[in-house]
Design a protein around this motif. Structure first.
Motif, PDB file in Angstrom:
ATOM      1  N   CYS A 214     -23.734 -57.745  85.367  1.00  0.00           N
ATOM      2  CA  CYS A 214     -24.978 -57.117  84.869  1.00  0.00           C
ATOM      3  C   CYS A 214     -26.113 -58.175  85.055  1.00  0.00           C
ATOM      4  CB  CYS A 214     -24.940 -57.268  83.342  1.00  0.00           C
ATOM      5  SG  CYS A 214     -26.265 -56.428  82.568  1.00  0.00           S
ATOM      6  N   LEU A 215     -27.098 -57.767  85.971  1.00  0.00           N
ATOM      7  CA  LEU A 215     -28.233 -58.683  86.280  1.00  0.00           C
ATOM      8  C   LEU A 215     -29.619 -58.118  85.560  1.00  0.00           C
ATOM      9  CD1 LEU A 215     -26.179 -58.959  88.880  1.00  0.00           C
ATOM     10  CD2 LEU A 215     -28.251 -59.999  89.802  1.00  0.00           C
ATOM     11  N   ALA A 216     -30.222 -59.266  85.029  1.00  0.00           N
ATOM     12  CA  ALA A 216     -31.383 -58.886  84.275  1.00  0.00           C
ATOM     13  C   ALA A 216     -32.972 -59.290  84.987  1.00  0.00           C
ATOM     14  CB  ALA A 216     -31.393 -59.328  82.861  1.00  0.00           C
ATOM     15  N   LEU A 217     -33.692 -58.706  84.707  1.00  0.00           N
ATOM     16  CA  LEU A 217     -34.991 -59.159  85.153  1.00  0.00           C
ATOM     17  C   LEU A 217     -36.235 -58.826  83.948  1.00  0.00           C
ATOM     18  CD1 LEU A 217     -34.604 -57.099  88.302  1.00  0.00           C
ATOM     19  CD2 LEU A 217     -35.034 -59.564  88.517  1.00  0.00           C
ATOM     20  N   GLY A 218     -36.374 -59.771  83.332  1.00  0.00           N
ATOM     21  CA  GLY A 218     -37.570 -59.693  82.280  1.00  0.00           C
ATOM     22  C   GLY A 218     -38.555 -60.286  82.452  1.00  0.00           C
ATOM     23  N   TYR A 219     -39.697 -59.387  82.500  1.00  0.00           N
ATOM     24  CA  TYR A 219     -41.278 -59.825  82.722  1.00  0.00           C
ATOM     25  C   TYR A 219     -41.086 -60.378  84.199  1.00  0.00           C
ATOM     26  CZ  TYR A 219     -42.946 -58.924  78.210  1.00  0.00           C
ATOM     27  OH  TYR A 219     -43.667 -57.990  77.006  1.00  0.00           O
ATOM     28  N   VAL A 220     -40.301 -60.156  85.151  1.00  0.00           N
ATOM     29  CA  VAL A 220     -40.469 -60.514  86.474  1.00  0.00           C
ATOM     30  C   VAL A 220     -41.033 -59.705  87.356  1.00  0.00           C
ATOM     31  CG1 VAL A 220     -38.877 -61.205  88.490  1.00  0.00           C
ATOM     32  CG2 VAL A 220     -38.358 -61.927  86.095  1.00  0.00           C
ATOM     33  N   LEU A 221     -40.719 -58.277  87.416  1.00  0.00           N
ATOM     34  CA  LEU A 221     -41.143 -57.381  88.558  1.00  0.00           C
ATOM     35  C   LEU A 221     -42.597 -57.172  88.260  1.00  0.00           C
ATOM     36  CD1 LEU A 221     -38.260 -54.755  88.915  1.00  0.00           C
ATOM     37  CD2 LEU A 221     -38.783 -56.755  90.063  1.00  0.00           C
ATOM     38  N   SER A 222     -43.129 -57.102  86.975  1.00  0.00           N
ATOM     39  CA  SER A 222     -44.565 -57.053  86.768  1.00  0.00           C
ATOM     40  C   SER A 222     -45.720 -58.269  87.543  1.00  0.00           C
ATOM     41  CB  SER A 222     -44.872 -57.017  85.227  1.00  0.00           C
ATOM     42  OG  SER A 222     -44.394 -58.043  84.549  1.00  0.00           O
ATOM     43  N   ASP A 223     -44.928 -59.198  87.752  1.00  0.00           N
ATOM     44  CA  ASP A 223     -45.771 -60.378  88.558  1.00  0.00           C
ATOM     45  C   ASP A 223     -45.797 -59.907  90.125  1.00  0.00           C
ATOM     46  OD1 ASP A 223     -45.586 -62.162  86.231  1.00  0.00           O
ATOM     47  OD2 ASP A 223     -43.801 -62.969  86.639  1.00  0.00           O
ATOM     48  N   TRP A 224     -45.310 -58.812  90.550  1.00  0.00           N
ATOM     49  CA  TRP A 224     -45.143 -58.861  92.193  1.00  0.00           C
ATOM     50  C   TRP A 224     -45.533 -57.459  92.582  1.00  0.00           C
ATOM     51  CZ3 TRP A 224     -44.879 -63.531  94.058  1.00  0.00           C
ATOM     52  CH2 TRP A 224     -44.302 -64.609  93.169  1.00  0.00           C
ATOM     53  N   THR A 225     -45.912 -57.251  93.884  1.00  0.00           N
ATOM     54  CA  THR A 225     -46.307 -56.152  94.451  1.00  0.00           C
ATOM     55  C   THR A 225     -44.998 -55.070  94.459  1.00  0.00           C
ATOM     56  OG1 THR A 225     -45.805 -56.795  96.746  1.00  0.00           O
ATOM     57  CG2 THR A 225     -48.065 -57.347  95.797  1.00  0.00           C
ATOM     58  N   ASP A 226     -45.145 -53.924  94.933  1.00  0.00           N
ATOM     59  CA  ASP A 226     -44.046 -52.849  94.822  1.00  0.00           C
ATOM     60  C   ASP A 226     -43.225 -53.411  96.245  1.00  0.00           C
ATOM     61  OD1 ASP A 226     -44.997 -51.356  93.018  1.00  0.00           O
ATOM     62  OD2 ASP A 226     -45.657 -49.743  94.220  1.00  0.00           O
TER      63      ASP A 226
END
Length: 313
Positions: A214-226
């Motif tokens: 299980c890998l989690a990304l919390g408030y990470v993807l919203s820092d970056w472009t698509d």
């Protein structure tokens, strides 16, 4: 200011006059009296008939450093770092982000520039995540998960909540080297140092991520472009064991992107602080699908941070 000088903490521990608080905290009594008058007018503290001050009950969880709901770290970040970036917003309006702010190509070089800014940012991330993580762990249904890898997990709010809820689970936070000492401190403070580990690295670099089911990304993807998000999600897919899952923990715009208000506010703030912004659930599900994950679904919490789950076949 009241939080930084532990005025709220003093009043939570017992109602006191301005003079008594000033003496115990070694502050100037007149300045403190004026600050307390402002806090009364703002509805944060109350003056009792005997002249003592106390924090209003509804406010206590948000200003008490011992509470999961404590927001002091986030408020400090918004008042200092975020507000300090806002003057460039006018230039963004006139010239566009890339032309107006080319020096911000790597925002985390600024955020982690020194010990002070690192601590401030990690405190803000803990304040945003600690309370809601308890609900998100429940929504994720982690029973049976063996190894959680929290990618960009900062000081470990989600990992801590998961370990406290699921006996036998192991967790690893993967983040920049500057984060390591704070994660170790968090693990020791919560008595889970034997189950919570840290691996230093740059998740956008050439290396691979630690493997887990299980890998989690919390408030990470919203820092970056698509494009950057897709690159990262493909790395997550490679690191995820067959039959495993990915968790995305983020604020979500409604489908028509007209709200919620808090998400719109943070979306604008992140335009001057990072390279990303907030998305709709459908936009995240599309990225997950393109990265190779299947069965993407959304589980909404009762707060502003929600959960998207997808599987690796």
């Amino acid at each position: 200011m009241a939080d930084r000088h532990e005025i709220f903490t003093a009043l939570i521990d017992g109602a006191a006059t301005a003079e008594e608080v000033a003496k115990s905290l070694e502050l100037d009594a007149e300045t403190l009296q004026r600050l307390l008058m402002l806090l009364c007018a703002a509805g944060l503290v109350e003056r009792l008939p005997n002249g003592a001050y106390t924090v209003l009950g509804d406010i206590v969880p948000f200003v008490d450093r011992r509470s999961r709901k404590y927001l002091g770290g986030f408020v400090t970040h918004m008042v200092t770092s975020a507000a300090g970036r806002m003057p460039v917003l006018g230039d963004h309006l006139q010239h566009g982000k890339s032309a107006a702010d080319p020096a911000n190509a790597d925002p985390f070089a600024r955020i982690y520039a020194d010990a002070s800014s690192t601590k401030e940012f990690l405190s803000a991330m803990w304040a945003l995540s600690a309370d809601v993580s308890v609900e998100l762990v429940d929504l994720a249904g982690l029973t049976g998960t063996r190894h959680l890898v929290d990618v960009g997990g900062a000081s470990g709010a989600f990992a801590v909540a998961a370990l406290q809820a699921v006996p036998g689970l192991r967790a690893t936070v993967f983040d920049l080297p500057q984060v390591g000492p704070y994660l170790v401190e968090t693990a020791e403070r919560h008595g889970i140092a034997d189950r919570l580990g840290f691996v230093a690295g740059d998740f956008l670099g050439d290396g691979e991520l630690p493997a887990g089911d299980c890998l989690a990304l919390g408030y990470v993807l919203s820092d970056w472009t698509d494009e950057t998000c897709l690159h990262l999600l493909r790395k997550v897919h490679r690191a995820c064991t067959p039959g495993g899952r990915v968790l995305i923990l983020e604020r979500l715009f409604e489908d028509d992107r007209t709200g919620p208000l808090g998400t719109a506010v943070m979306h604008l703030s992140m335009h001057v602080e990072t390279l990303g912004g907030h998305r709709t659930a459908a936009e995240y599900l599309s990225l997950l699908d393109r990265a190779g994950f299947t069965n993407g679904r959304v589980r909404r919490s009762g707060q502003e941070k929600h959960l998207l789950i997808a599987n690796k076949e």
